[in-house]
Every structure is written in C-alpha cells, then in structure tokens.
Write an enzyme that holds these catalytic residues in place. Structure first.
Site, short mmCIF file in Angstrom:
data_model
loop_
_atom_site.label_atom_id
_atom_site.label_comp_id
_atom_site.label_asym_id
_atom_site.label_seq_id
_atom_site.Cartn_x
_atom_site.Cartn_y
_atom_site.Cartn_z
N ASP A 1 -31.09 -18.11 -41.13
CA ASP A 1 -30.39 -18.19 -42.27
C ASP A 1 -30.30 -19.49 -43.02
OD1 ASP A 1 -29.36 -15.88 -41.38
OD2 ASP A 1 -27.72 -16.72 -40.07
N ALA B 1 -29.02 -18.59 -36.45
CA ALA B 1 -28.86 -19.15 -37.68
C ALA B 1 -30.01 -20.03 -38.18
CB ALA B 1 -27.75 -20.03 -38.20
N LEU C 1 -42.05 -18.13 -39.01
CA LEU C 1 -42.76 -18.22 -37.62
C LEU C 1 -42.23 -19.18 -36.64
CD1 LEU C 1 -46.22 -18.60 -39.40
CD2 LEU C 1 -45.23 -16.62 -38.51
N ASN D 1 -38.64 -12.49 -40.77
CA ASN D 1 -39.13 -13.17 -39.56
C ASN D 1 -40.33 -12.43 -38.80
OD1 ASN D 1 -37.84 -11.57 -37.73
ND2 ASN D 1 -36.50 -12.81 -37.01
P1 ADP Z 1 -35.13 -16.43 -37.23
O1 ADP Z 1 -34.07 -17.35 -36.60
O2 ADP Z 1 -34.69 -15.52 -38.36
O3 ADP Z 1 -35.75 -15.37 -36.19
P2 ADP Z 1 -37.63 -17.89 -37.09
O4 ADP Z 1 -37.53 -18.09 -35.58
O5 ADP Z 1 -38.89 -17.52 -37.84
O6 ADP Z 1 -36.52 -17.18 -37.66
O7 ADP Z 1 -36.96 -19.48 -37.88
C1 ADP Z 1 -36.84 -19.50 -38.98
C2 ADP Z 1 -37.16 -20.90 -39.37
O8 ADP Z 1 -36.52 -21.94 -38.61
C3 ADP Z 1 -38.59 -21.20 -39.34
O9 ADP Z 1 -39.54 -20.82 -40.27
C4 ADP Z 1 -38.63 -22.71 -38.97
O10 ADP Z 1 -38.71 -23.31 -40.42
C5 ADP Z 1 -37.27 -22.95 -38.44
N1 ADP Z 1 -37.52 -23.08 -37.11
C6 ADP Z 1 -37.04 -22.10 -36.03
N2 ADP Z 1 -37.45 -22.66 -34.82
C7 ADP Z 1 -37.68 -23.84 -35.09
C8 ADP Z 1 -38.02 -24.90 -33.81
N3 ADP Z 1 -37.96 -24.86 -32.67
N4 ADP Z 1 -38.41 -26.07 -34.29
C9 ADP Z 1 -38.51 -26.37 -35.84
N5 ADP Z 1 -37.97 -25.40 -36.68
C10 ADP Z 1 -37.69 -24.13 -36.36
#
Ligand code: ADP
Length: 307
Positions: A253, A250, A222, A185
């Site tokens: 994940d 998650a 992202l 991330n």
């Molecule tokens: P982590 O949860 O590991 O910090 P991210 O926040 O980048 O990683 O989220 C991982 C993936 O989850 C993103 O690339 C996206 O596909 C999806 N995602 C995360 N938050 C959202 C959201 N609010 N709406 C839609 N998809 C999301």
C-alpha cells in the site's frame, strides 16, 4: 509541480497480534502483544500519498461508529480531503484481524463492513475531484463495479490510473485496460496472468502477458528485492532498499501511494518505482499500516543516502 492524487477504496481498523509464528488451523497461541492501527488498503494508500507530499482526496465509506470516527480523525490530521468519505449510518466500519510473526510476515482476515457499501454512485458524486486529479489510485477491497466506475470516470477525463489488483482476484479486461500502471505483487501477477511467478524471469513473462490484457505498464512488486518494471521498450528490476523488516503489512500500500505521488509529479516510471521502493522499505521497519507510512523527508533522505 502538480500533485493531485485521488484514492477510491477501503478503510479498516487493523487489530494486530505479534506472535512467534502464525497459528495453524485449530491452534491457539498465547503470548503476543496486541495493537490497533488504522488500515485498509485504500486508506493506507491515501495516507502514504499524503505523507509523501501529495494533495490527496479519499473516496470511501466508514461506519458511523468509534472506528469510523477514529479513521476520519486520522485522515484529517494527515491533511486528506474527506469531503467524499461517507459515514454510513447502517453498517459497521471495516475491520481486519492481523497476525504478524517474528520475521514480519503476516496473515490477515478482513470483515468489509461499510467498504462493501461503496457504490458507483458514490464515485460519481466525486466526479469533480476525480476529473481534476493527476492520478487515480484504486485497489480491490471495495465492490468491483465501484472500481470499474472509478477507472472509467478517470479514463473519460484523461486521468492516469494506478490499478493495484490487491487483494488477489481475477479482473476483466474492461477494468484492466484502464490501468495506466498495474501494480500486482507476485501472487496477484500469477493469478491475473496464469503464469506462476517466483523470480524475475517469471515476473517478466507474467508482465508481458498482463500488458497484452490492456494496461499500459506493469510494475510487479518483488518484496525485499524491489520491483520489476515493464513498459513499452523497458524491462528492468528496480532494486529494493535494505532495511530491517519488522512488519511487512501495508508495504504494498505504501508502495502504491508513493508511486502515485511520484507519477503525479511527472516522474518517469522507473524513477517513480525507486521512490515507491524507498517509501515501502521505510514502512516495513515499523509496526502497523498507516503508522508505518513515512514522510516525504524520510523517503528523500533514504534515497539520498543510497545513491
Ligand atoms: P505486498 O506487501 O503487497 O505483498 P511486496 O511484498 O512485493 O508486496 O512489497 C511491496 C514493496 O515493498 C516491494 O516492492 C518493496 O519496495 C517493499 N518491500 C517489501 N518488503 C521489503 C523488505 N523486506 N525490505 C525492503 N523493502 C521491502
């Protein structure tokens, strides 16, 4: 279609409190709902991959206690091969204490328990399933020498590796070079590359640096914006799906589990990333880690309805 995914990693029981906001140091906040749910990055990724349609084997350690037994039952009911999930007699199961605020943002503390006892020897015991897999998925909630043993075994057998460098920690090129796809991330991309990541331009710079450290391709997740794909001649944002976020625990994940399934099935990286974005988006609409992982039918439907 081939679809064998092996996940080497952690299993935890998550104890979740929903709160108006995450408590500050020294502060007590009353009023949140409490829930327990199966979690742990490795287990979440294994369950996400199984629900997304793969034939999944999990290599892990849980304690020989109530949490361990519940976790095992969950894996079995999701159709995961648990031949290489050991119930460690002398160590408690891993647990995570999770706060989730009104916007779905979280703050997490983990006690590793049996996850810290997963050894390179455990990985070697699973040599045959790893060697026979299409994709190996690893993360960093188990000892780093265990991760190294797993990626080396995959490399020796020509198995592609989804290397999810989470939770954030630095990694040597001895591990990074075995990543067919590295999936940080923004925080993890920044830590590994030394380049601060706040937007897509930064993500591209960080990804370029990371590729020079050994992985074949980089996918920087992202959040709601989706993910940035960097491979050979491609640099592309794959947009996320718009959903109402309830709990982002998650999301990463589920993203990795779904990505592995699509790659195991032969999808090119951009297409696999879109599939992973869809799976992860569905997961943020529900509370809890494993309970939030969607089925293949749900992921396919979200993709179909957003051409
Ligand atoms: P982590 O949860 O590991 O910090 P991210 O926040 O980048 O990683 O989220 C991982 C993936 O989850 C993103 O690339 C996206 O596909 C999806 N995602 C995360 N938050 C959202 C959201 N609010 N709406 C839609 N998809 C999301």
């Amino acid at each position: 279609m081939s679809n064998k995914v092996v996940v080497v990693g952690s299993s935890n029981t998550d104890m979740i409190i929903k709160l108006e906001r995450i408590p500050k140091r020294g502060e007590t906040i009353i009023g949140g709902d409490f829930a327990t749910a199966a979690g742990g990055k490795g287990a979440n990724q294994a369950v996400a991959a199984a629900r997304a349609g793969a034939d999944v084997s999990f290599v892990a350690r849980v304690g020989n206690d109530m949490f361990g037994s519940q976790a095992m039952e969950g894996f079995v009911s999701d159709g995961i091969n648990v031949e290489h999930v050991e119930m460690d007699p002398g160590t408690p199961s891993g647990v995570a204490l999770i706060f989730v605020d009104e916007r779905g943002e979280n703050s997490i503390a983990v006690a590793s328990g049996a996850n810290a006892k997963l050894t390179p020897a455990d990985v070697r015991e699973a040599r045959d399933v790893i060697a026979g897999a299409d994709i190996l998925v690893v993360q960093l909630e188990t000892p780093v020498e265990t991760v190294r043993a797993a990626v080396e075994l995959a490399a020796d057998n020509g198995v592609r590796v989804v290397l999810n460098p989470a939770p954030a920690q630095t990694l040597g090129e001895d591990i990074l070079r075995h990543g067919s796809v590295l999936t940080p991330n923004e925080t993890q991309a920044a830590l590994l590359s030394g380049i601060e990541v706040t937007d897509v331009v930064d993500a591209e710079k960080a990804a370029a640096k990371l590729v020079s450290m050994g992985p074949e391709a980089i996918v920087v997740t992202l959040g709601a914006r989706g993910a940035f794909v960097f491979e050979s001649d491609r640099r592309e944002v794959v947009p996320g799906f718009q959903v109402d976020a309830v709990d982002t625990t998650a999301a990463g994940d589920v993203f990795n589990g779904a990505l592995a399934v699509a790659l195991a099935g032969g999808a090119p990286l951009v297409e696999a990333t879109r599939f992973a974005n869809a799976g992860a988006a569905l997961s943020v609409t529900k509370l809890g880690a494993q309970p939030s992982a969607p089925t293949r039918a749900e992921v396919d439907e979200l993709i179909r309805s957003n051409p």
